[in-house]
Design a protein around this motif. Structure first.
Motif, short mmCIF file in Angstrom:
data_model
loop_
_atom_site.label_atom_id
_atom_site.label_comp_id
_atom_site.label_asym_id
_atom_site.label_seq_id
_atom_site.Cartn_x
_atom_site.Cartn_y
_atom_site.Cartn_z
N ASP A 10 35.60 42.09 43.94
CA ASP A 10 34.66 41.84 43.22
C ASP A 10 35.23 40.89 41.98
OD1 ASP A 10 32.61 43.10 44.57
OD2 ASP A 10 32.51 44.85 43.35
N LYS A 11 36.47 41.49 41.70
CA LYS A 11 37.33 40.60 40.56
C LYS A 11 37.76 39.29 41.07
CE LYS A 11 39.70 43.97 37.73
NZ LYS A 11 39.52 43.32 36.34
N ILE A 12 37.86 39.16 42.25
CA ILE A 12 38.40 37.95 42.86
C ILE A 12 37.01 36.93 42.77
CG2 ILE A 12 39.37 36.50 44.74
CD1 ILE A 12 40.96 38.97 45.33
N THR A 13 36.19 37.39 43.15
CA THR A 13 35.02 36.33 43.48
C THR A 13 34.26 36.43 42.17
OG1 THR A 13 33.56 38.63 43.99
CG2 THR A 13 34.51 37.30 45.83
N ALA A 14 34.30 37.04 41.27
CA ALA A 14 33.96 36.65 40.07
C ALA A 14 34.54 35.82 39.37
CB ALA A 14 33.65 38.23 39.20
N TYR A 15 35.90 35.80 39.38
CA TYR A 15 36.36 34.87 38.77
C TYR A 15 36.56 33.44 39.29
CZ TYR A 15 40.53 32.42 36.78
OH TYR A 15 41.33 31.43 36.04
N GLU A 16 36.52 33.40 40.84
CA GLU A 16 36.56 32.24 41.59
C GLU A 16 35.34 31.67 41.89
OE1 GLU A 16 39.03 30.35 42.00
OE2 GLU A 16 40.87 32.16 42.01
N GLY A 17 34.22 32.40 41.44
CA GLY A 17 32.70 31.93 42.03
C GLY A 17 32.32 32.02 43.53
N LEU A 18 32.88 32.83 43.96
CA LEU A 18 32.82 33.27 45.58
C LEU A 18 31.75 34.14 45.92
CD1 LEU A 18 36.62 33.03 46.26
CD2 LEU A 18 34.99 31.07 46.86
N LYS A 19 31.55 34.19 47.02
CA LYS A 19 30.60 35.35 47.80
C LYS A 19 31.74 36.31 48.24
CE LYS A 19 26.83 32.38 49.11
NZ LYS A 19 25.86 32.03 50.19
N PRO A 20 31.42 37.63 48.23
CA PRO A 20 32.41 38.67 48.81
C PRO A 20 32.88 38.39 50.21
CG PRO A 20 30.58 39.62 47.57
CD PRO A 20 30.13 38.31 47.51
N ASN A 21 31.88 37.67 51.09
CA ASN A 21 32.33 37.70 52.24
C ASN A 21 33.27 36.32 52.77
OD1 ASN A 21 30.27 35.71 51.95
ND2 ASN A 21 29.10 36.21 53.80
N MET A 22 33.68 35.81 51.64
CA MET A 22 34.49 34.76 51.66
C MET A 22 35.94 35.16 51.24
SD MET A 22 32.08 31.72 49.59
CE MET A 22 33.27 30.44 50.18
N VAL A 23 36.18 36.26 50.96
CA VAL A 23 37.63 36.97 50.86
C VAL A 23 37.92 38.14 51.57
CG1 VAL A 23 38.83 38.34 48.96
CG2 VAL A 23 37.11 36.36 48.40
N LEU A 24 39.18 37.80 52.17
CA LEU A 24 39.76 38.99 53.11
C LEU A 24 41.13 39.33 52.30
CD1 LEU A 24 39.91 40.60 55.48
CD2 LEU A 24 41.20 38.58 56.75
N MET A 25 41.09 40.74 52.02
CA MET A 25 42.45 41.34 51.39
C MET A 25 43.52 41.72 52.59
SD MET A 25 41.57 41.19 48.14
CE MET A 25 43.28 42.13 47.78
N SER A 26 44.78 41.47 51.90
CA SER A 26 45.72 41.79 52.92
C SER A 26 46.97 42.59 52.28
CB SER A 26 46.25 40.99 53.95
OG SER A 26 47.12 41.04 54.65
N SER A 27 47.85 43.19 53.05
CA SER A 27 49.12 43.64 52.38
C SER A 27 50.11 42.50 52.16
CB SER A 27 49.87 44.79 53.20
OG SER A 27 49.85 44.19 54.41
N GLY A 28 49.91 41.62 51.14
CA GLY A 28 50.73 40.27 51.15
C GLY A 28 50.06 39.44 52.00
N SER A 29 50.52 38.23 51.97
CA SER A 29 49.97 36.91 52.67
C SER A 29 50.32 37.11 54.20
CB SER A 29 49.92 35.64 52.09
OG SER A 29 51.51 35.43 51.89
N SER A 30 51.49 37.64 54.38
CA SER A 30 52.13 37.65 55.87
C SER A 30 50.94 37.93 57.08
CB SER A 30 53.32 38.28 55.78
OG SER A 30 54.34 37.97 55.15
N PRO A 31 50.37 39.03 56.70
CA PRO A 31 49.46 39.22 57.92
C PRO A 31 48.28 38.22 58.13
CG PRO A 31 49.73 41.25 56.56
CD PRO A 31 50.54 40.01 55.65
N ILE A 32 48.00 37.57 57.07
CA ILE A 32 47.08 36.46 57.11
C ILE A 32 47.63 35.22 58.09
CG2 ILE A 32 45.74 34.85 55.83
CD1 ILE A 32 45.53 36.76 53.74
N LEU A 33 49.05 34.81 57.68
CA LEU A 33 49.70 33.97 58.37
C LEU A 33 49.78 34.32 59.80
CD1 LEU A 33 52.51 33.46 55.60
CD2 LEU A 33 50.92 31.72 56.20
N HIS A 34 50.14 35.40 59.98
CA HIS A 34 50.38 35.91 61.51
C HIS A 34 49.08 35.92 62.09
CE1 HIS A 34 54.07 38.40 60.07
NE2 HIS A 34 54.23 37.08 59.79
#
Length: 389
Positions: free
Chosen positions: A100-124
């Motif tokens: 909610d904090k990220i989407t409020a600041y960036e002007g995004l919808k909640p389903n446009m954000v995926l949280m992760s433990s660092g960015s490595s899991p996203i890269l992988h």
């Protein structure tokens, strides 16, 4: 040919062999057990599990990992302390609050954000999903290699495009390198290890064109070190509907390298497709997400950390100039400069003096990449460097 390195290969990298310690160096890809430098051929190689059991020596300057040596904010530290009593609970609601904090600041919808433990899991996860046998991924060379090396694990081809003469990403050449097998283009901006940045308008034009043909992954790990990140980020392009993944991490200016918080921004369908391939919400700890919530967009803390980083960087620039060395101007929290001896020898000699740095070999030259540390660490580097320069 440039030598690129992933975080995994960094852990497996050829080690320093001083004082019986196994340590991390630049472009090599295995961990050597203690051995005499004169008898490298007979050295034993450690598995990654064995590596983690090795002790890291006391260092005067830990300048090899692009960490924020000033640590997380006081707000983050207090949030961790306050969260411990309920750390037995899964942090489902806290992760939602962070989104909610990220989407409020960036002007995004909640389903446009995926949280992760660092960015490595996203890269992988992106490497796993997009890069099957016979596919290819296009990257700059050298650049951060975590994603493409995992793509190679899945038998995909890694197409490496040399940097420009200014050591920046050659977007025109990268676009020309795309072929019928290409499923992903990886952009690290600012780039690691060169700390260079590409023109924001040119990058946005590139992504708009290329994303119509293939997914573009933009790694913005170091974007908070820029004077105006909002003018450089590709999040606005995602909001326009473009086929782009933007990865962000708290590991750099926020000081969360050990706390492990990151996230990606993409089209809802992309988030839906990648989520099963990433260690997402379940990999995030309660104390870490509480700390992230407390420190997200903490302007005062970020400004102070950036100010200290710049002061240390200017000290480093002066040290290098005074010793007759040139460097690549940095847009991040590390600096790369050409060294006048073999890279492995330089790293070894610096470690003997209590200073940990890394090296790369590209353009037929050996380079040191030094992370920006506290001022006392930069002074330790200067003292050691002057003995070798």
């Amino acid at each position: 040919m440039a030598s690129s390195m992933s975080r995994r290969d960094w852990l497996k990298a050829s080690t320093l062999l001083t004082s019986g310690f196994t340590f991390l160096s630049g472009p090599l890809t295995s961990v050597a057990a203690p051995a005499s430098p004169a008898n490298m051929e007979g050295s034993k190689f450690l598995t990654e599990r064995e590596f983690y059991r090795q002790e890291i020596p006391d260092l005067k300057a830990r300048l090899f990992a692009n960490e924020n040596p000033f640590g997380p904010s006081d707000k983050a530290k207090q949030a961790i302390i306050d969260s411990l009593a309920k750390s037995y609970q899964y942090p489902f609601m806290d992760i939602a609050a962070m989104i909610d904090k990220i989407t409020a600041y960036e002007g995004l919808k909640p389903n446009m954000v995926l949280m992760s433990s660092g960015s490595s899991p996203i890269l992988h996860g992106a490497a796993n999903y997009y890069c099957k046998p016979g596919d290819s991924v296009v990257t700059a060379d050298p650049s951060y290699a975590d994603l493409p090396t995992h793509a190679e694990d899945f038998k995909a081809k890694w197409i490496k495009v040399p940097l420009t003469k200014e050591f920046s990403l050659d977007l025109d050449a990268m676009e020309k390198a795309i072929d019928s097998t290409t499923k992903l283009v990886y952009i690290c901006n600012p780039n690691n290890p060169t700390a260079t940045i590409v023109d924001a308008a040119k990058l946005k034009d590139f992504c708009e064109r290329v994303s119509k043909k293939v997914m573009v992954f933009v790694d913005e790990a170091y974007i908070d070190y820029l004077p105006d990140p909002e003018k450089t980020t590709l999040i606005e392009s995602v909001k326009k509907g473009q086929n782009i993944i933007v990865a962000r991490t708290f590991s750099k200016l926020y000081g969360f390298a050990g706390l492990r918080i990151g996230y990606m921004v993409a089209q809802p369908k992309t988030v839906e497709l990648l989520e099963p391939y990433c260690v997402g919400r379940i990999g995030i700890s309660g104390p870490s997400i509480k700390a992230a919530i407390a420190s997200y967009r903490d302007k005062e803390f970020l400004a102070e950390a950036l100010k200290k980083t710049m002061a240390s960087k200017e000290f480093l620039y002066k040290t290098l100039k005074d010793e007759g060395y040139s460097y690549i101007p940095s847009s991040a929290n590390f600096v790369m400069f050409e060294i006048k001896m073999d890279g492995q020898r330089f790293v070894n000699e610096m470690m003997k003096r209590g200073v940990g740095v890394r090296f790369w070999e590209f353009n037929n030259k050996h380079w040191c990449r030094i992370s920006i540390g506290r001022m006392d660490e930069m002074e330790a580097f200067a003292a050691a460097f002057k003995e070798l320069s």
